[in-house]
Design an enzyme around this catalytic site. Structure first.
Site, PDB file in Angstrom:
ATOM      1  N   LYS A  98      -6.953  -5.956   8.294  1.00  0.00           N
ATOM      2  CA  LYS A  98      -7.320  -7.058   7.365  1.00  0.00           C
ATOM      3  C   LYS A  98      -6.242  -7.962   7.338  1.00  0.00           C
ATOM      4  O   LYS A  98      -5.092  -7.512   7.524  1.00  0.00           O
ATOM      5  CB  LYS A  98      -7.623  -6.452   6.019  1.00  0.00           C
ATOM      6  CG  LYS A  98      -8.060  -7.677   5.221  1.00  0.00           C
ATOM      7  CD  LYS A  98      -8.200  -7.150   3.674  1.00  0.00           C
ATOM      8  CE  LYS A  98      -8.633  -8.315   2.459  1.00  0.00           C
ATOM      9  NZ  LYS A  98      -8.775  -7.771   1.271  1.00  0.00           N
ATOM     10  N   SER A 173     -13.553  -8.378   0.039  1.00  0.00           N
ATOM     11  CA  SER A 173     -12.717  -9.278   0.834  1.00  0.00           C
ATOM     12  C   SER A 173     -12.289  -8.880   2.417  1.00  0.00           C
ATOM     13  O   SER A 173     -11.780  -9.724   3.121  1.00  0.00           O
ATOM     14  CB  SER A 173     -11.607  -9.798   0.266  1.00  0.00           C
ATOM     15  OG  SER A 173     -10.680  -8.914  -0.039  1.00  0.00           O
ATOM     16  N   SER A 197     -13.285  -4.362  -2.237  1.00  0.00           N
ATOM     17  CA  SER A 197     -13.294  -4.941  -0.850  1.00  0.00           C
ATOM     18  C   SER A 197     -12.957  -4.160   0.322  1.00  0.00           C
ATOM     19  O   SER A 197     -13.270  -4.714   1.400  1.00  0.00           O
ATOM     20  CB  SER A 197     -11.916  -5.889  -0.896  1.00  0.00           C
ATOM     21  OG  SER A 197     -12.118  -6.971  -1.923  1.00  0.00           O
TER      22      SER A 197
END
Length: 519
Positions: A98, A173, A197
């Site tokens: 990420k 996310s 997330s």
């Protein structure tokens, strides 16, 4: 520049501090002393761990071209592996990270264009551990704008598409991580989870996504939303891969103060994958499973609930005992979490988070350009703008609600713990709905916010309480409004603190018994 008398009096006025005329000169003197101290520390060299880039060179760093980025999921591409790993646990495995995770020498976008040129100086602990285990990192995955949002539509680089249906969300996310792993672009991925997330993107992409016990995996070197809600964990196509990756990255690093009592050092982390293989013959006979009543509210998609009930039947056939359990406060858990998240994250966004004993990303603070200008704020996503507005309102009007919410989080933990004293795990759907369509870029704020409906109702509570929670794929269901589109459904398994193994044991039994894509 030395603070002027007018500046000092303006500061005092903003604090409702009335300085008598005969004390003004003394306060001027004291403020100059403070400035001298601040200037002294500001001029000191920073102290971040410096990775040895000779043994782990960063090569072929490049911004992805559209032709090589069909889902919009790659943020940066590069090749990174260790010349001399200490183990072969991840040998030959490719991974994406990420794009809020620091990799020294590689630009980090954080999903935003409020700044564009942050190149971290250090490697996050999870990066070092992947390299030590022989993993090959091939790039950074797009994350939502400043890591806020559960819909893959807010990144400054554009939306991230669901691998199973273009034009549909893959959650957030950690949107890009899930899209890349599910599409086969990498074998594994690392996501970060502040309200779901890791689990939400995993759920919407048919993957295993683990938010471990609070502090089990160090958050060192990762851009934070709020320290009490920050988690980092594995996103994989199989349960066994999840166990292998979790084992490789887990354990206190001596830097992250999120790692409290009970967190083992790396050499004492359970060998999850070995224990799963060793215990696979025993299966889950006798395992006690609790279906959380409040985890199936009336607005749960009926196809997801049906699929969920079918999985429960499989567990019973495999020898587990199943019963309904109840935690009424779960229904309001999202509200409690929201107070902590909005008010806590607000202090972080304003550069005012304190009380930490860890390695700070000072270079990121500098790039964010605090205090924010109107130009910077105009480039923020709707989620970040709403968070700033709501956070400021909350602190000005409801400042005493934050400490109460912190206490109620602890109450919620105790309530789950009480249930987990009579069952081994709690289960519920991960998301209440399948993936929604991506909102159009010019959608109004309420439309963009409501695009996340059904995503966090069962996930954010466990960021607040710290319990380990794993999303597992359980089949396909029709998309809302289009029965011809089939999207993944997911179950969440929640366990006791430090009992990742029991969660993995149940997930592995499911994986060994059923091909979820045909279920």
């Amino acid at each position: 520049m030395t603070p002027t008398r007018d500046e000092m009096l303006s500061l005092a006025k903003g604090l409702s501090l009335k300085i008598p005329e005969h004390e003004i000169e003394d306060y001027e003197t004291l403020l100059v002393r403070t400035q001298n101290t601040l200037e002294l520390v500001a001029a000191m060299d920073d102290y971040q761990p410096e990775p040895d880039q000779t043994t782990s060179p960063r090569q072929n760093i490049r911004f992805p071209q559209p032709a090589d980025n069909p889902l919009g999921a790659w943020a940066w591409r590069f090749d990174l592996s260790s010349i001399s790993p200490s183990s072969d646990a991840l040998e030959g495995k490719t991974l994406c990270l990420k794009d809020n995770i620091s990799v020294a020498g590689v630009p980090c976008l954080l999903g935003t264009d409020t700044f564009r040129d942050w190149v971290p100086h250090t490697d996050a602990t999870v990066v070092s551990r992947i390299l030590d285990a022989g993993g090959i990192i091939t790039g950074k995955a797009v994350c939502e704008n400043l890591s806020r949002g559960a819909v893959s539509s807010t990144a400054a680089t554009g939306p991230v598409h669901n691998p199973y249906a273009r034009g549909y969300s893959v959650g957030g996310s950690s949107s890009g991580t899930a899209a890349l792993v599910a599409s086969g672009a990498t074998d594994m991925g690392i996501g970060c989870d502040q309200g779901g997330s890791v689990r939400i993107p995993a759920a919407l992409a048919g993957l295993y996504g683990f938010k471990p016990t609070a502090g089990l995996v160090p958050y060192t070197g990762i851009a934070s939303n709020d320290a009490s809600l920050d988690y980092v964990g594995p996103i994989t196509t199989t349960c066994m891969d999840n166990a292998v990756l979790l084992e490789a990255i887990a354990g206190a690093d001596g830097l992250d103060d999120r790692s409290g009592a009970g967190i083992p050092f790396p050499t004492n982390v359970p060998r999850y994958s070995h224990l799963l293989r060793k215990g696979s013959a025993a299966g889950i006979k006798g395992l006690r499973i609790g279906i959380l009543k409040e985890g199936l509210p009336t607005h749960t998609d009926p196809n997801i609930e049906e699929k969920f009930r079918m999985v429960v039947n499989v567990f019973e056939k495999l020898g587990a005992s199943v019963q309904e359990v109840s935690v009424p406060l779960h229904t309001h858990g999202r509200s409690v979490y929201s107070v902590v998240s909005k008010m806590g994250n607000h202090m972080g966004m304003m550069g005012q988070a304190t009380g930490r004993r860890q390695m700070m990303l000072t270079d990121l603070f500098e790039k964010r350009g605090l205090p924010y200008t109107s130009d910077v704020i105009s480039k923020m996503s709707i989620m970040s703008k709403e968070a700033l507005l709501s956070g400021e309102f909350a602190w000005q009007r409801y400042g005493t609600v934050y400490p109460k919410a912190v206490n109620i989080m602890r109450k919620l933990k105790d309530l789950y713990d009480n249930v987990l004293s009579s069952v081994d795990v709690i289960i519920m759907p991960t998301t209440l709905l399948p993936a929604n369509r991506l909102p159009v870029a010019e959608a109004m704020p309420v439309v963009q916010i409501e695009a996340a409906k059904g995503m966090t109702e069962n996930t954010c509570q466990f960021n607040a309480t710290g319990h380990p929670a794993l999303a597992i794929p359980i089949g396909f269901v029709p998309a809302n409004g289009d029965k011809n589109v089939k999207l993944p459904a997911s179950m969440q398994i929640v366990g006791r603190w430090h009992d990742e193994l029991t969660i993995l044991r149940l997930a592995h039994a499911w994986e060994q018994s059923i091909n979820w894509k045909e279920f």
